[in-house]
Every structure is written in C-alpha cells, then in structure tokens.
Write a protein that holds these residues in place. Structure first.
Motif: not given
Length: 291
Positions: A34-39, A197-198, A221-227
């Motif tokens: 679960r990682l926010v990656l660039l394109a 998320v980590d 969805p990613i932001v809510h995983q952070f939450e």
C-alpha cells in the motif's frame, strides 16, 4: 437433451470463472504493497501538473537567508517568535510564488515561517535533460528531512522552542519523516506523494492530512488507508479531510483564475493553520498559565 444441458450450464460456468478471476484479483490487491507511487517513467505524472512560474514577480513580505542551518531559505514573519513553521515544497522548490504567499499568510498569525531550499538549487523543470524518475533519484525526501533537522536545530539556537511542519506533495514525505522524530510538535501534509501506510505507523506527533477527491497521486482510498493506520494508535491525534472536486496540487499549485480552486486553496491553508494553532498556541498558553 445432452446438447441442451451443455448449453444451459455454459453461462453458469462462465459466471463461476468470472467470480474466480474477480476473487483472485481482490486477493492480490489486498496483499499488494500500500504505497503512494508516482506514475512510471514516460507516463503522466499528476505531481507535475500546473507548474509554477518561477520567474514571476511576487509581492513578498519575507527575505532570502543564504545560510540557515546550512540551507538557503525564504524566511518570513516575526523573528522573535518562539513558534516556527517549516514548509517543505513540492518538486518545484522553495521559489514558487504561491508557496511563499502561503508562508507570508501563515506568518501573519504570529509565526516565524521558513521555506527551505531542500532541492539544493535544483527544482524539477520540464526542460530538464534527464527524466523525472532519474531526477528523483538524486532528490530524496528522506535525506531532505535529515537536512531539515539541522535547520530546526539552528532555529532552536535562535530561541524557537516549538516547530510545526507543513509539506506539499514531495514535501509531505519530508514532513512525515520529521514526524517520526522528536524535533517537532505537529505536522500537516497536503496532497502527499511517496508516503506509505507504514509511514503512518511511525508518526509520533499530531498529524493532519488534506487530500483531493480527484487526486491521482494520493487518491481518497489511499488517504483513508493512512487514516485507518493512524486510527490504530489512539495516542496520536489526527484529522483527515478530502476536498471535493480538486486534483493533486490543489493547495499550492492552484489556478489563480479559477474561483473554486482559489477558494479551496484558501480553505486548505486555513485548515493547516488551525491545526498548527491547536497544538503550538495551546502549548504556549499552557506554559503561560503554569508560570
């Protein structure tokens, strides 16, 4: 009759096959990092949309300090304040006019605000001779966070006692790294990039996360995983907000001719300031009562 039986059961077989494929896909998604990656290189990167005009003249209230903790920095606000805000830029660096305007506005609330050059004089440019991905390899937000710790130490030598950090896009990763340390008191990140998320599991200080409904770099969805990760630690106060109808960069690279975009950016700045005030000004008021 046998042929008729085969025809009648064929749709059911296809349905079962589709259900099996869907179940496999969902299982893979659940176990994926679960990682926010660039394109990927060569594809569209929302982090680079609507770049600032770094040559535009700006009405700035602050000044450029050539060496603050070994970093050049835009500094604005009360030099005698014991409360400082450090704003970490996106990929376009500390010269962005809108970012400096935000710094001036935050400073109006009584803070000393510092926007350091964490990209060592080399913000990303569309005309760069190297690809964005290659540029990124030499501009680590983790290393930038370590440089920011030196700057914060310099501020404390000058009388600053409490520090908040705001980060935009790439700078959000810088801010989150600092939130894992003891050098600061509070963090706000806007449309984050490269944050995982980590990372949220290691946050030690109150954190506010501002996301955009249409953000492709850090979608809701990613932001809510952070939450959800932050929810697991009831010792850390946190606040998460998704702004409707806006894409990545809405807080600091908004279109100044779009009234809705301007209003949203103003709300994001107000939310950031309220979060800083909640923790930095509250602490000062308590110390005054105790004395």
């Amino acid at each position: 009759m046998a042929a008729a039986t085969v025809r009648s059961t064929l749709p059911r077989c296809l349905l079962l096959l589709l259900l099996l494929l869907l179940s496999t896909a969902l299982a893979s998604a659940a176990t994926a990092p679960r990682l926010v990656l660039l394109a990927p290189s060569g594809s569209h990167t929302p982090c680079l949309d609507n770049p600032p005009d770094l040559t535009a003249a700006a009405d700035e209230a602050g000044e450029l300090v050539r060496d603050l903790g070994s970093l050049p920095a835009y500094v604005t606000g009360s030099r005698s304040s014991t409360r400082a805000i450090v704003l970490a830029s996106d990929y376009f660096g500390f010269q962005a006019p809108k970012l400096r305007k935000i710094a001036d506005q935050v400073a109006d609330d009584g803070y000393l605000v510092v926007v350091p050059d964490l990209l060592h004089g080399d913000p990303f440019r569309d005309e760069a001779k190297i690809s964005f991905q290659d540029w990124l390899k030499t501009h680590s937000p983790v290393e930038a966070a370590e440089k920011t710790k030196v700057l914060i130490a310099a501020l404390k030598k000058q009388g600053v006692s409490e520090v908040g950090v705001g980060g935009y896009c790439w700078g959000a990763k810088v801010a989150v790294e600092l939130s894992k340390s003891e050098e600061i008191q509070v963090v706000v990140i806007s449309h984050p990039s490269l944050v995982t998320v980590d990372d949220m599991k290691e946050v030690k200080h109150p954190i506010e996360i501002l996301g955009g409904e249409l953000d492709q770099a850090s979608p809701p969805p990613i932001v809510h995983q952070f939450e959800q990760a932050l929810d697991q630690n009831n010792k850390i106060d946190h606040f998460v907000k998704i702004f409707p109808g806006v894409a990545h960069g809405f807080a600091c690279r908004y279109n100044a001719s779009d009234a809705f975009a301007v209003k949203t950016a103003e709300k994001a700045r107000a939310d950031m300031l309220s979060w800083f005030n909640k923790y930095l000004k509250k602490h000062q008021e308590l110390s005054l009562h105790e004395s």
